[in-house]
Design a protein around this motif. Structure first.
Motif, PDB file in Angstrom:
ATOM      1  N   GLN A 183       0.836  -1.199   0.000  1.00  0.00           N
ATOM      2  CA  GLN A 183       0.000   0.000   0.000  1.00  0.00           C
ATOM      3  C   GLN A 183       0.878   1.259   0.000  1.00  0.00           C
ATOM      4  O   GLN A 183       2.026   1.216   0.462  1.00  0.00           O
ATOM      5  CB  GLN A 183      -0.901   0.010   1.227  1.00  0.00           C
ATOM      6  N   PRO A 184       0.352   2.356  -0.510  1.00  0.00           N
ATOM      7  CA  PRO A 184       1.104   3.622  -0.442  1.00  0.00           C
ATOM      8  C   PRO A 184       1.523   3.930   0.991  1.00  0.00           C
ATOM      9  O   PRO A 184       0.746   3.750   1.932  1.00  0.00           O
ATOM     10  CB  PRO A 184       0.096   4.642  -0.963  1.00  0.00           C
ATOM     11  N   LYS A 244       5.296   5.123  -3.063  1.00  0.00           N
ATOM     12  CA  LYS A 244       4.248   5.880  -3.752  1.00  0.00           C
ATOM     13  C   LYS A 244       3.761   5.079  -4.950  1.00  0.00           C
ATOM     14  O   LYS A 244       4.507   4.241  -5.483  1.00  0.00           O
ATOM     15  CB  LYS A 244       4.809   7.211  -4.237  1.00  0.00           C
ATOM     16  N   SER A 288      -0.157   0.137  -4.472  1.00  0.00           N
ATOM     17  CA  SER A 288      -1.562   0.429  -4.743  1.00  0.00           C
ATOM     18  C   SER A 288      -2.395   0.137  -3.505  1.00  0.00           C
ATOM     19  O   SER A 288      -2.091  -0.776  -2.736  1.00  0.00           O
ATOM     20  CB  SER A 288      -2.052  -0.429  -5.916  1.00  0.00           C
ATOM     21  N   SER A 289      -3.459   0.911  -3.363  1.00  0.00           N
ATOM     22  CA  SER A 289      -4.398   0.660  -2.263  1.00  0.00           C
ATOM     23  C   SER A 289      -5.538  -0.234  -2.741  1.00  0.00           C
ATOM     24  O   SER A 289      -6.426  -0.574  -1.959  1.00  0.00           O
ATOM     25  CB  SER A 289      -4.938   1.982  -1.721  1.00  0.00           C
TER      26      SER A 289
END
Length: 113
Positions: free
Chosen positions: A13-14, A85, A112-113
């Protein structure tokens, strides 16, 4: 002959972290200039980090977030990636210079979320 084998990619995740590793076969690892590059879809391969001896260099895009290191006893180079990011998403390649360029097969990093 030099062979490079990467590991450690994946989905994160970011804001998260990942550590990539590159195991290097061949003699005189400690004298090799090592590095990491990445290539995102539709873009050119770009430098992420290099290390020669104990001296590291980074582009502005990853400075302060990524850290390259090496363990000469294990013939391994690492890339610690923090504060990831979405734009860090790419295939990451291990690289070394030993009279010529050598490349690993690449490992996918997806932020990525």
């Amino acid at each position: 002959q030099v062979q490079l084998v990467e590991s450690g990619g994946g989905l994160v995740q970011p804001g998260g972290s990942l550590r990539l590793a590159c195991a290097v076969s061949g003699s005189f690892f400690s004298s090799m200039r090592m590095g990491w590059f990445r290539q995102a879809p539709g873009k050119e391969r770009e430098l992420v980090a290099t290390i020669t001896g104990g001296s590291a260099n980074y582009p502005d895009s990853v400075e302060g977030r990524f850290t390259i290191s090496r363990d000469n006893a294990k013939n391994t180079v690492y890339l610690q990636m923090n504060s990831l990011k979405p734009e860090d998403t790419a295939v990451y390649y291990c690289w070394c210079w030993n009279a010529r360029n050598y490349w690993g097969q690449g490992t996918q990093v997806t932020v990525s979320s």
